[in-house]
Design an enzyme around this catalytic site. Sequence first.
Site, PDB file in Angstrom:
ATOM      1  N   ASP A  12     -28.133  35.230 -16.944  1.00 57.57           N
ATOM      2  CA  ASP A  12     -28.967  35.350 -15.737  1.00 57.57           C
ATOM      3  C   ASP A  12     -29.935  36.530 -15.840  1.00 57.57           C
ATOM      4  OD1 ASP A  12     -29.898  34.782 -13.240  1.00 57.57           O
ATOM      5  OD2 ASP A  12     -28.178  35.600 -12.160  1.00 57.57           O
ATOM      6  N   ASN A  60     -30.998  23.828 -11.042  1.00 63.11           N
ATOM      7  CA  ASN A  60     -32.259  24.276 -11.662  1.00 63.11           C
ATOM      8  C   ASN A  60     -33.349  23.202 -11.616  1.00 63.11           C
ATOM      9  OD1 ASN A  60     -30.702  26.334 -14.272  1.00 63.11           O
ATOM     10  ND2 ASN A  60     -31.420  26.903 -12.233  1.00 63.11           N
TER      11      ASN A  60
HETATM   12  C1  FPP Z   1     -31.433  32.445 -15.605  1.00 58.24           C
HETATM   13  O1  FPP Z   1     -32.521  33.277 -15.399  1.00 58.24           O
HETATM   14  C2  FPP Z   1     -31.633  31.613 -16.742  1.00 58.24           C
HETATM   15  C3  FPP Z   1     -31.890  30.275 -16.714  1.00 58.24           C
HETATM   16  C4  FPP Z   1     -32.040  29.470 -15.520  1.00 58.24           C
HETATM   17  C5  FPP Z   1     -32.051  29.528 -17.950  1.00 58.24           C
HETATM   18  C6  FPP Z   1     -31.321  30.091 -19.131  1.00 58.24           C
HETATM   19  C7  FPP Z   1     -32.088  29.682 -20.258  1.00 58.24           C
HETATM   20  C8  FPP Z   1     -32.356  30.415 -21.350  1.00 58.24           C
HETATM   21  C9  FPP Z   1     -31.795  31.745 -21.667  1.00 58.24           C
HETATM   22  C10 FPP Z   1     -33.300  29.866 -22.330  1.00 58.24           C
HETATM   23  C11 FPP Z   1     -32.780  28.613 -22.983  1.00 58.24           C
HETATM   24  C12 FPP Z   1     -31.553  28.888 -23.707  1.00 58.24           C
HETATM   25  C13 FPP Z   1     -31.287  28.465 -24.927  1.00 58.24           C
HETATM   26  C14 FPP Z   1     -30.038  28.954 -25.538  1.00 58.24           C
HETATM   27  C15 FPP Z   1     -32.167  27.562 -25.698  1.00 58.24           C
HETATM   28  P1  FPP Z   1     -33.302  33.135 -14.037  1.00 58.24           P
HETATM   29  O2  FPP Z   1     -34.563  32.411 -14.322  1.00 58.24           O
HETATM   30  O3  FPP Z   1     -32.429  32.526 -13.001  1.00 58.24           O
HETATM   31  O4  FPP Z   1     -33.591  34.654 -13.730  1.00 58.24           O
HETATM   32  P2  FPP Z   1     -33.752  35.292 -12.302  1.00 58.24           P
HETATM   33  O5  FPP Z   1     -32.427  35.144 -11.599  1.00 58.24           O
HETATM   34  O6  FPP Z   1     -34.060  36.712 -12.640  1.00 58.24           O
HETATM   35  O7  FPP Z   1     -34.880  34.592 -11.616  1.00 58.24           O
END
Ligand code: FPP
Length: 243
Positions: A12, A60
């Site tokens: 996250d 998501n």
């Molecule tokens: C949370 O950050 C992350 C996600 C919703 C997606 C996770 C995806 C990745 C790390 C990239 C793809 C992964 C691989 C292994 C190919 P957020 O966007 O919710 O952050 P925030 O809470 O700060 O808005």
Amino acid sequence: MRLPTHLAIIMDGNGRWAEQRGKSRSHGHIKGTRVAKTIIQECSRKGIKYLTLYAFSTENWLRPKSEVSILMKILKKYLKKETSNLIKENIRFETIGDRTQLPSDVAEAIDHSQKATAQCTGMKLIFALSYGSRQEITSAIRDMAELVEKGLLRSQDISAETVSAFLQTRETPDPDLILRTSGEKRLSNFLLWQAAYSEFCFSAKLWPEFTKEDLTLVLQDYGLRERRFGQVKSMENHEQLTH
Ligand code: FPP
């Protein structure tokens, strides 16, 4: 050091990391993917047997279309570029989640990586993609009910083990440790059933700034914990304490 057999991570903080730098959220996801690559390799080298990464939740899908589309592109690119490295590292790739919701090119890339790594005998890497634990449990209940209706399963024979066997994680032991980055302390519909006896670790770091050294600290902390599974201290521990 005692390692978790199964480590599960809620990666996250990509969005916040990017926003803090005045960059687009996709920039955060790209950096987050680089960190994921490092952590996957590190877990495999340290001898972790199962690593589950929460890469995309059912919720998501409600993000702006442009962000969803970028995340899907990143995922496809990751699989195209990294599958040969996974094979080199003897890592077997699998997913949990509703694959029917994914764009067909992403589903095909997953299929390809899964088949290409099927013979690997090292760490099992599981991406939770379009995954929601409530949806997984609901679907398991539906499948069990169908068998009961058909007279193939007796309701009195349904145990916790039966439920586990109907979940998508049936071939993976429950997570020993669940790590969430970015300071948030929630499960967010991730492995709810499987987390019954998991240890939790929350890192204040945003996922794009999480390092190999942070992982080592998390694993050291886990190694010091005593797990009781609802029971009392084992006699062995008890004896160590009283002698
Ligand atoms: C949370 O950050 C992350 C996600 C919703 C997606 C996770 C995806 C990745 C790390 C990239 C793809 C992964 C691989 C292994 C190919 P957020 O966007 O919710 O952050 P925030 O809470 O700060 O808005």
